[in-house]
Each structure stands twice: as C-alpha cells, then as structure tokens.
Design a protein around this motif. Structure first.
Motif, PDB file in Angstrom:
ATOM      1  N   UNK A   1     -54.995  79.144 150.350  1.00 52.11           N
ATOM      2  CA  UNK A   1     -54.380  80.143 149.481  1.00 52.11           C
ATOM      3  C   UNK A   1     -55.260  81.388 149.391  1.00 52.11           C
ATOM      4  N   UNK A   2     -56.569  81.194 149.309  1.00 49.14           N
ATOM      5  CA  UNK A   2     -57.487  82.335 149.300  1.00 49.14           C
ATOM      6  C   UNK A   2     -57.331  83.176 150.558  1.00 49.14           C
ATOM      7  N   UNK A   3     -57.315  82.519 151.713  1.00 55.07           N
ATOM      8  CA  UNK A   3     -57.218  83.260 152.985  1.00 55.07           C
ATOM      9  C   UNK A   3     -55.875  83.979 153.109  1.00 55.07           C
ATOM     10  N   UNK A   4     -54.792  83.295 152.694  1.00 55.18           N
ATOM     11  CA  UNK A   4     -53.471  83.921 152.782  1.00 55.18           C
ATOM     12  C   UNK A   4     -53.380  85.124 151.850  1.00 55.18           C
TER      13      UNK A   4
ATOM     14  N   UNK B   1     -53.196  90.838 150.798  1.00 54.36           N
ATOM     15  CA  UNK B   1     -53.720  91.958 150.025  1.00 54.36           C
ATOM     16  C   UNK B   1     -54.115  93.116 150.941  1.00 54.36           C
ATOM     17  N   UNK B   2     -54.674  92.809 152.084  1.00 53.88           N
ATOM     18  CA  UNK B   2     -55.047  93.861 153.038  1.00 53.88           C
ATOM     19  C   UNK B   2     -53.812  94.578 153.568  1.00 53.88           C
TER      20      UNK B   2
ATOM     21  N   UNK C   1     -50.756  75.758 153.750  1.00 53.00           N
ATOM     22  CA  UNK C   1     -50.394  75.782 152.329  1.00 53.00           C
ATOM     23  C   UNK C   1     -50.297  77.203 151.777  1.00 53.00           C
ATOM     24  N   UNK C   2     -51.284  78.039 152.053  1.00 48.58           N
ATOM     25  CA  UNK C   2     -51.276  79.385 151.503  1.00 48.58           C
ATOM     26  C   UNK C   2     -50.059  80.189 151.908  1.00 48.58           C
ATOM     27  N   UNK C   3     -49.710  80.107 153.188  1.00 49.97           N
ATOM     28  CA  UNK C   3     -48.536  80.845 153.674  1.00 49.97           C
ATOM     29  C   UNK C   3     -47.263  80.338 153.017  1.00 49.97           C
ATOM     30  N   UNK C   4     -47.181  79.016 152.814  1.00 52.66           N
ATOM     31  CA  UNK C   4     -45.988  78.444 152.172  1.00 52.66           C
ATOM     32  C   UNK C   4     -45.865  78.933 150.739  1.00 52.66           C
ATOM     33  N   UNK C   5     -46.979  79.040 150.036  1.00 56.84           N
ATOM     34  CA  UNK C   5     -46.940  79.539 148.657  1.00 56.84           C
ATOM     35  C   UNK C   5     -46.462  80.987 148.611  1.00 56.84           C
TER      36      UNK C   5
END
Length: 222
Positions: free
Chosen positions: A20-23, A28-29, A81-85
C-alpha cells in the motif's frame, strides 16, 4: 506494531502495508499529491497503512479459502494489495477504509472466498440432479441482482462489487439446467441454506456443498 489478534500473520500484514505504501507513493507522484498533506503527516499515513493491513489480514483469516490458493500469501499481497486498494478508492479516501471494503479488494485480488449471504458474494454453484427421470440434469444456485429502478435481473459475477450503490440488494436464484445447457428459473431465495433445503425436497439426495466457495474460475459443481 503490536497485534491484538494473535492469529494475524505479521509477514502478511507487513506485505499489505508495504504494498500500500508503494502504490500510494506511485499514485502521489502521478497526481502531484503530497501524502504528508493528505494524511496530516507521514506518521499518520504509515499508521493508516498498518491499520488497513491488519484489518484486511484479520478479514482474510476468516473468509479466504487458503487451501485453494497456489500463491504464497505474503508475496501475493506484496505484489498486488496496494493496487487493489487504490482500485477501490482514492489515496485521500484510504482513511475511510473499513471492513466493508475488504470483500471488494479480495475479489480484485482474485481470491477464493467462503460464500456468505451478507454481504452477498457472487455465488455460482451447480449440483447433479439425482432424479434420473427429471427434465433437468443439474441444479444451479446463482447470485443475481438488478440496477436500481430496473426489473431486469442479471448474474452477479466474480469481481462485481457487493456494495455497488447502483444496484438493488442481490438475491439467490435457483435454476434447473437441462441436457442442452438451457436454464429454467425455479425460485428466488435470500439465504443459501434455504435454497439448498428447497431443492433437497424436490430432488432428495442432491449434493450441494455445505460451505460453497466463491472463485474466479466461475461455476463449480457440487
């Protein structure tokens, strides 16, 4: 972070939070968004990431059918997971992520899930008809729903959001299936157990799974 639930896998929670942090960093960028401003500081962003990670892992422990998975659980979460969120909601809205968001994220991850009536998941399960003289060779129980204000029902398929506000509450439909694969609608139900009980009366010996599994592979035989 100290986990209140001893059943949680710390590796899975860490994988979720890191993903989630990486996504979020990537999003954000692209959006020229400051995570610090969006969450009143980076410390709060990391707290939210860990909260969501622990919440999803706790939900997954109750609902995911791990025996039917080929992937290594933490590796899958770290990758996807991050992308799915962020398919579910924007970066800024992650502070509102709660248990109602977990089923949709799980479906986006293509996870096999224990069927539940609330929220109703996209079930599609078949069973052989044990009555040889019947017009039907199989029985089928499937989740269906219709758009708000519409009377035309459609199948709810794997990946559909159980909480989609554009749709009326879903129901379960019982169908008879003939040798040519044509289906005939029999009756609707609110609960899977009631559908199974009904078809068991008209076709004694029918074997629907007691705990059906919702999977991306589509309809399964009982």
């Amino acid at each position: 972070m100290i986990f209140k639930n001893d059943s949680l896998d710390p590796a899975a929670v860490f994988a979720c939070a890191a993903s989630l942090r990486d996504a979020c960093d990537q999003a954000a960028k692209l959006q020229n968004l400051s995570l610090s401003d969006a969450f009143n500081g980076m410390d709060q962003f990391y707290r939210e990431a860990m909260r969501i990670a622990a919440l999803f892992e706790e939900w997954a422990c109750k609902h995911v059918v791990f025996d039917e998975m080929c992937d290594v659980w933490p590796y899958l979460l770290e990758d996807k997971f991050g992308a799915a969120c962020l398919q579910r909601m924007s970066v800024e809205d992650l502070k509102y992520f709660d248990a109602e968001d977990c089923p949709d994220v799980a479906l986006k991850l293509l996870l096999p899930l224990h069927y539940q009536d609330a929220p109703r998941l996209p079930l599609d399960v078949k069973a052989i008809n044990p009555i040889p003289s019947s017009h039907f060779t199989h029985w089928r129980i499937q989740t269906i729903r219709c758009l708000s204000g519409d009377d035309n029902f459609e199948a709810m398929i794997y990946g559909d959001d159980p909480f989609d506000p554009d749709y009326e509450p879903s129901i379960l439909a019982l169908y008879g299936v003939n040798a040519e694969g044509l289906v005939e609608h029999i009756k609707d139900f609110d609960r899977y157990a009631d559908a199974v009980a009904f078809v068991s009366k008209i076709a004694p010996g029918v074997e629907f799974p007691e705990e059906p599994v919702v999977s991306a592979s589509g309809a399964s035989d009982g």
